[in-house]
Motif scaffolding. Structure first.
Motif, PDB file in Angstrom:
ATOM      1  N   GLU A 153       0.828  -1.197   0.000  1.00 26.28           N
ATOM      2  CA  GLU A 153       0.000   0.000   0.000  1.00 26.28           C
ATOM      3  C   GLU A 153       0.867   1.253   0.000  1.00 26.28           C
ATOM      4  O   GLU A 153       0.542   2.251  -0.647  1.00 26.28           O
ATOM      5  CB  GLU A 153      -0.935   0.000   1.203  1.00 26.28           C
ATOM      6  CG  GLU A 153      -2.003  -1.082   1.133  1.00 26.28           C
ATOM      7  CD  GLU A 153      -2.974  -1.049   2.314  1.00 26.28           C
ATOM      8  OE1 GLU A 153      -3.826  -1.929   2.363  1.00 26.28           O
ATOM      9  OE2 GLU A 153      -2.851  -0.148   3.148  1.00 26.28           O
ATOM     10  N   ASP A 191       2.024   1.826  -3.471  1.00 26.72           N
ATOM     11  CA  ASP A 191       0.961   2.397  -4.286  1.00 26.72           C
ATOM     12  C   ASP A 191       0.834   3.889  -4.031  1.00 26.72           C
ATOM     13  O   ASP A 191       0.649   4.691  -4.958  1.00 26.72           O
ATOM     14  CB  ASP A 191      -0.375   1.710  -3.977  1.00 26.72           C
ATOM     15  CG  ASP A 191      -0.406   0.267  -4.455  1.00 26.72           C
ATOM     16  OD1 ASP A 191      -1.202  -0.513  -3.910  1.00 26.72           O
ATOM     17  OD2 ASP A 191       0.362  -0.080  -5.370  1.00 26.72           O
ATOM     18  N   THR A 192       0.928   4.282  -2.762  1.00 33.18           N
ATOM     19  CA  THR A 192       0.807   5.694  -2.410  1.00 33.18           C
ATOM     20  C   THR A 192       1.966   6.493  -3.006  1.00 33.18           C
ATOM     21  O   THR A 192       1.775   7.574  -3.567  1.00 33.18           O
ATOM     22  CB  THR A 192       0.787   5.860  -0.877  1.00 33.18           C
ATOM     23  OG1 THR A 192      -0.302   5.090  -0.330  1.00 33.18           O
ATOM     24  CG2 THR A 192       0.605   7.318  -0.500  1.00 33.18           C
ATOM     25  N   TRP A 198       3.705   5.692  -5.617  1.00 28.26           N
ATOM     26  CA  TRP A 198       3.472   5.717  -7.071  1.00 28.26           C
ATOM     27  C   TRP A 198       2.562   6.877  -7.442  1.00 28.26           C
ATOM     28  O   TRP A 198       2.828   7.625  -8.387  1.00 28.26           O
ATOM     29  CB  TRP A 198       2.862   4.386  -7.505  1.00 28.26           C
ATOM     30  CG  TRP A 198       2.280   4.397  -8.892  1.00 28.26           C
ATOM     31  CD1 TRP A 198       2.950   4.390 -10.071  1.00 28.26           C
ATOM     32  CD2 TRP A 198       0.885   4.418  -9.231  1.00 28.26           C
ATOM     33  NE1 TRP A 198       2.082   4.419 -11.114  1.00 28.26           N
ATOM     34  CE2 TRP A 198       0.803   4.430 -10.644  1.00 28.26           C
ATOM     35  CE3 TRP A 198      -0.299   4.431  -8.511  1.00 28.26           C
ATOM     36  CZ2 TRP A 198      -0.395   4.463 -11.317  1.00 28.26           C
ATOM     37  CZ3 TRP A 198      -1.498   4.448  -9.162  1.00 28.26           C
ATOM     38  CH2 TRP A 198      -1.561   4.467 -10.563  1.00 28.26           C
ATOM     39  N   ALA A 199       1.457   7.074  -6.708  1.00 24.48           N
ATOM     40  CA  ALA A 199       0.522   8.154  -7.012  1.00 24.48           C
ATOM     41  C   ALA A 199       1.133   9.518  -6.711  1.00 24.48           C
ATOM     42  O   ALA A 199       0.950  10.472  -7.458  1.00 24.48           O
ATOM     43  CB  ALA A 199      -0.772   7.961  -6.214  1.00 24.48           C
ATOM     44  N   ARG A 235      -0.903  -0.503 -13.591  1.00 25.39           N
ATOM     45  CA  ARG A 235      -0.930  -0.735 -12.134  1.00 25.39           C
ATOM     46  C   ARG A 235      -1.967  -1.797 -11.776  1.00 25.39           C
ATOM     47  O   ARG A 235      -1.729  -2.688 -10.966  1.00 25.39           O
ATOM     48  CB  ARG A 235      -1.254   0.576 -11.406  1.00 25.39           C
ATOM     49  CG  ARG A 235      -0.833   0.575  -9.938  1.00 25.39           C
ATOM     50  CD  ARG A 235       0.667   0.649  -9.833  1.00 25.39           C
ATOM     51  NE  ARG A 235       1.116   0.548  -8.449  1.00 25.39           N
ATOM     52  CZ  ARG A 235       2.358   0.560  -8.076  1.00 25.39           C
ATOM     53  NH1 ARG A 235       3.316   0.650  -8.968  1.00 25.39           N
ATOM     54  NH2 ARG A 235       2.705   0.479  -6.799  1.00 25.39           N
ATOM     55  N   SER A 274      -3.649  12.745  -9.634  1.00 25.53           N
ATOM     56  CA  SER A 274      -3.095  11.635  -8.857  1.00 25.53           C
ATOM     57  C   SER A 274      -4.105  11.127  -7.832  1.00 25.53           C
ATOM     58  O   SER A 274      -4.192   9.926  -7.562  1.00 25.53           O
ATOM     59  CB  SER A 274      -1.800  12.063  -8.158  1.00 25.53           C
ATOM     60  OG  SER A 274      -2.039  13.154  -7.290  1.00 25.53           O
ATOM     61  N   MET A 327      -5.671   7.356  -7.884  1.00 23.48           N
ATOM     62  CA  MET A 327      -5.510   6.502  -6.709  1.00 23.48           C
ATOM     63  C   MET A 327      -6.861   5.987  -6.222  1.00 23.48           C
ATOM     64  O   MET A 327      -7.004   4.823  -5.839  1.00 23.48           O
ATOM     65  CB  MET A 327      -4.800   7.283  -5.589  1.00 23.48           C
ATOM     66  CG  MET A 327      -4.289   6.400  -4.475  1.00 23.48           C
ATOM     67  SD  MET A 327      -3.051   5.221  -5.096  1.00 23.48           S
ATOM     68  CE  MET A 327      -2.711   4.318  -3.589  1.00 23.48           C
ATOM     69  N   ASN A 328      -7.897   6.846  -6.250  1.00 24.55           N
ATOM     70  CA  ASN A 328      -9.239   6.415  -5.812  1.00 24.55           C
ATOM     71  C   ASN A 328      -9.797   5.327  -6.730  1.00 24.55           C
ATOM     72  O   ASN A 328     -10.394   4.351  -6.261  1.00 24.55           O
ATOM     73  CB  ASN A 328     -10.190   7.613  -5.774  1.00 24.55           C
ATOM     74  CG  ASN A 328     -10.017   8.449  -4.525  1.00 24.55           C
ATOM     75  OD1 ASN A 328      -9.672   7.923  -3.464  1.00 24.55           O
ATOM     76  ND2 ASN A 328     -10.233   9.753  -4.624  1.00 24.55           N
ATOM     77  N   TYR A 345      -8.047   3.190  -8.551  1.00 23.71           N
ATOM     78  CA  TYR A 345      -7.263   1.984  -8.279  1.00 23.71           C
ATOM     79  C   TYR A 345      -7.700   1.321  -6.971  1.00 23.71           C
ATOM     80  O   TYR A 345      -7.854   0.107  -6.898  1.00 23.71           O
ATOM     81  CB  TYR A 345      -5.784   2.360  -8.219  1.00 23.71           C
ATOM     82  CG  TYR A 345      -4.871   1.228  -7.816  1.00 23.71           C
ATOM     83  CD1 TYR A 345      -4.638   0.145  -8.656  1.00 23.71           C
ATOM     84  CD2 TYR A 345      -4.242   1.228  -6.560  1.00 23.71           C
ATOM     85  CE1 TYR A 345      -3.805  -0.890  -8.287  1.00 23.71           C
ATOM     86  CE2 TYR A 345      -3.413   0.198  -6.181  1.00 23.71           C
ATOM     87  CZ  TYR A 345      -3.194  -0.859  -7.048  1.00 23.71           C
ATOM     88  OH  TYR A 345      -2.372  -1.888  -6.666  1.00 23.71           O
ATOM     89  N   ARG A 346      -7.942   2.122  -5.923  1.00 27.88           N
ATOM     90  CA  ARG A 346      -8.334   1.573  -4.627  1.00 27.88           C
ATOM     91  C   ARG A 346      -9.732   0.948  -4.665  1.00 27.88           C
ATOM     92  O   ARG A 346      -9.997  -0.037  -3.977  1.00 27.88           O
ATOM     93  CB  ARG A 346      -8.297   2.663  -3.551  1.00 27.88           C
ATOM     94  CG  ARG A 346      -6.887   3.128  -3.177  1.00 27.88           C
ATOM     95  CD  ARG A 346      -6.085   2.028  -2.569  1.00 27.88           C
ATOM     96  NE  ARG A 346      -4.855   2.528  -1.956  1.00 27.88           N
ATOM     97  CZ  ARG A 346      -3.788   1.804  -1.724  1.00 27.88           C
ATOM     98  NH1 ARG A 346      -3.771   0.523  -2.070  1.00 27.88           N
ATOM     99  NH2 ARG A 346      -2.728   2.335  -1.165  1.00 27.88           N
ATOM    100  N   ARG A 371     -14.688   6.580  -1.615  1.00 28.51           N
ATOM    101  CA  ARG A 371     -13.837   6.921  -2.758  1.00 28.51           C
ATOM    102  C   ARG A 371     -14.672   7.326  -3.973  1.00 28.51           C
ATOM    103  O   ARG A 371     -14.275   8.217  -4.740  1.00 28.51           O
ATOM    104  CB  ARG A 371     -12.915   5.747  -3.090  1.00 28.51           C
ATOM    105  CG  ARG A 371     -11.883   5.498  -1.985  1.00 28.51           C
ATOM    106  CD  ARG A 371     -10.846   4.462  -2.361  1.00 28.51           C
ATOM    107  NE  ARG A 371      -9.953   4.196  -1.244  1.00 28.51           N
ATOM    108  CZ  ARG A 371      -8.908   4.944  -0.933  1.00 28.51           C
ATOM    109  NH1 ARG A 371      -8.642   6.022  -1.667  1.00 28.51           N
ATOM    110  NH2 ARG A 371      -8.122   4.638   0.091  1.00 28.51           N
TER     111      ARG A 371
END
Length: 609
Positions: free
Chosen positions: A462, A465-466, A468-469, A483, A516, A520-521, A523-524, A581
């Protein structure tokens, strides 16, 4: 061709017993250490042969750290330097480049302080060899320094492998004649010294020089000689490498199928021995071979395996540096555009002034009042336009500076997260592994430690991932696709009984960009939905689809699991996170489910995208 493949097949049949022999050697040593005095324990650890400790780098690493503690306690500086140097070799195989360099430098400082010129020469040679792909100038300088120290001491035994490695570095630098001189010089020394371990490397290194010079038949002869030696002495790492040497030669001969078979065998052995660099090289070479065969499906599959291994801490750091260079380039580019616009405005202003003067001369005295009025009006209009342009340019400069500042903050924060929190989490996992493998613990405690280790590993993913964003000001559809594909690939690997399908429809605009936070939202949401299906739904099929409808971006995740009655279920953390999200994306969300009918999560009508 059949003759060429005979040696690799024989090697494969014997490799697993060889590897087990090395593991048994280290395990046996670990079990007998407690019966020895501390001084004898230290010497036993320091005398572990090279071919044994590279055969099981994880066990060797633990033994060497035990040796470090003993050397410090017994104040044995020379042995401490020896073990630091071996740890440098361990981390070279594990591709932890920072620790590799750290421990080699520690060994050099100790040897030089003690006046151990031979050992310092060996360490300088290893330091230079480690830098062969990242800093060729210093690689050659350190290796020459090591050779000079050993030649001054007239130590032929220790200079032999240094000649060998120097030859390989010269090969990389395309100095083939010099490379062949040093590799053959080393091979002759090995024969005189009857160095059974070194002979395998010597033959292989001469083969590498010949292959680089396209003397492929000569290369095969030396590979066969290396294979015979390495099979006899049960050198597991060397056996794995020889498959790669042979595959490289076959690839140069356009014998793609035979080359791929050898790369695949080498990759399998490298994975078993935890030689990540070798495994990654094989996957990349297989992908390139399939490209030359026009089999792009297989090229893509092995390319993904290569990228998965390539995705590491080093990749994150390298991406940060590349991103910084990109920012500097873009800033310079925009500043040049602004200067060109200013020059264009000045040129236009001069042209207009000249035309006005010409018209004024032709118009005469009768039109003086009207022309003056026109000129005043026209000049004011131009001035207003110029002021407007300058205001826009200033805003653009401020925006660029703000973006640069924000990106620098992102990079600094991401580095802090990686260097501090990431390193601490990795230390926790390493400590838990040491507890599990170093002590006999009750089963219930082992289970708890495993749970903590898994939770910490999940936290690291995680965190990655953070980061990365954070390192991106904008996220494209291709970024998301890559991703999400990696995530589903990992989920697919860990859940053999479940069929994952991921599809991005052709109508989706590949140039669409998200912030970003938006990326990220999205992807999550996918990650949360897939995890819910894995943990609670007992699903056998999970589909993830991204498509475009009426120029709107839409996302659907479905599974064929047990489902649930939406009216009777209180939102857990998973559903709450998905709803939150979707709300942050200003998107609409439909969750459709019923008992024994699976679940469908539909996210659509994204605003401001």
């Amino acid at each position: 061709m059949k003759k060429i493949l005979l040696v690799p097949i024989a090697l494969l049949l014997g490799f697993y017993s060889f590897s087990q022999t090395q593991v048994r050697y280290l395990d046996s040593l670990g079990q007998t250490l407690h019966s020895l005095s501390e001084a004898n324990q230290l010497q036993a650890i320091n005398k572990i042969p090279y071919d044994k400790f590279v055969g099981d780098v994880r066990t060797s690493e633990n033994l060497f750290f035990k040796g470090v503690d003993l050397a410090i306690k017994l104040e044995d500086s020379t042995t401490l330097g020896d073990i630091y140097l071996k740890l440098g070799q361990i981390y070279a195989y594990k591709e932890n480049f920072e620790k590799r360099t750290e421990y080699v430098l520690k060994s050099i400082k100790i040897y030089e302080s003690l006046g151990k010129h031979v050992k310092a020469g060996i360490a300088y040679g290893q330091l230079g060899y480690n830098l062969k792909y990242s800093d060729m100038e210093n690689a050659l300088r350190y290796m020459r320094k090591g050779i000079k120290l050993l030649e001054q001491e007239k130590n032929t035994t220790e200079i032999d492998p240094l000649y060998d490695n120097y030859g390989i570095v010269l090969t990389i630098n395309k100095k083939r004649d010099s490379a062949l001189f040093y590799t053959k010089k080393s091979l002759n020394l090995k024969k005189k010294l009857k160095d059974s371990v070194g002979l395998g490397y010597g033959y292989a290194n001469v083969a590498t020089v010949y292959a680089d010079d396209n003397k492929l038949e000569l290369a095969k002869i030396y590979i066969d000689s290396s294979s015979a030696v390495r099979t006899k002495i049960k050198d597991s790492y060397g056996i794995a490498v020889n498959y790669t040497h042979l595959a490289d030669v076959l690839l140069k001969q356009n014998l793609f199928s035979d080359a791929i078979k050898n790369y695949q065998i080498s990759a399998s052995l490298a994975k078993k021995g935890k030689y990540k660099g070798l495994e990654r090289y094989c996957y990349e070479s297989i992908s390139n071979a399939y490209v030359q065969m026009n089999d792009y499906k297989q090229a893509y599959l092995f390319g993904k395996k290569f990228q998965t291994l390539k995705d590491s801490v080093l990749n994150i750091e390298t991406s940060n540096k590349v991103e910084q260079l990109k920012i500097e380039f873009e800033t310079e580019k925009k500043e040049n555009e602004i200067l060109l616009q200013r020059a264009d405005l000045a040129e236009k202003e001069r042209d207009i002034s000249e035309k006005n003067s010409f018209i004024l001369g032709l118009a005469g005295l009768a039109a003086v009042i009207s022309l003056l009025g026109f000129l005043v009006y026209n000049q004011q209009k131009l001035k207003n336009k110029q002021l407007k342009k300058e205001g826009e340019l200033k805003e653009a400069l401020v925006k660029i500076e703000t973006q640069n500042h924000l990106q620098e903050q992102r990079l600094r924060i991401s580095r802090d997260l990686h260097d501090n929190i990431g390193a601490q989490l990795t230390f926790i996992i390493s400590s838990l592994d040491n507890l599990k493998y170093g002590f006999k613990l009750p089963d219930n405690l082992n289970v708890k430690l495993e749970t903590i280790s898994q939770f910490t590993t999940s936290t690291i993913y995680e965190l990655r991932d953070t980061i990365w964003a954070m390192n991106k000001s904008e996220i494209s559809i291709e970024d998301l696709q890559s991703r999400i594909s990696n995530f589903i690939e990992k989920a697919n690997t860990s859940s053999d009984a479940i069929n994952f399908n991921f599809q991005v429809n052709k109508e989706v605009n590949s140039n669409k960009l998200f912030t970003s936070v938006q990326g990220m939202n999205i992807y999550r949401i996918i990650q949360e939905a897939v995890n819910n299906a894995l943990k609670y739904a007992n699903a056998t099929v999970i589909d993830v689809q991204i498509f475009s409808k009426n120029d709107d971006f839409e996302l659907i995740i479905t599974d064929n699991g047990t489902g649930f009655n939406i009216k009777d279920v209180t939102d857990g953390n998973g559903l709450q996170n998905i709803k939150k999200r979707a709300h942050d994306l200003n998107a609409k969300l439909d969750i459709i489910s019923s008992e024994n009918q699976g679940t469908k999560i539909h996210v659509y009508k994204f605003e401001n995208t």
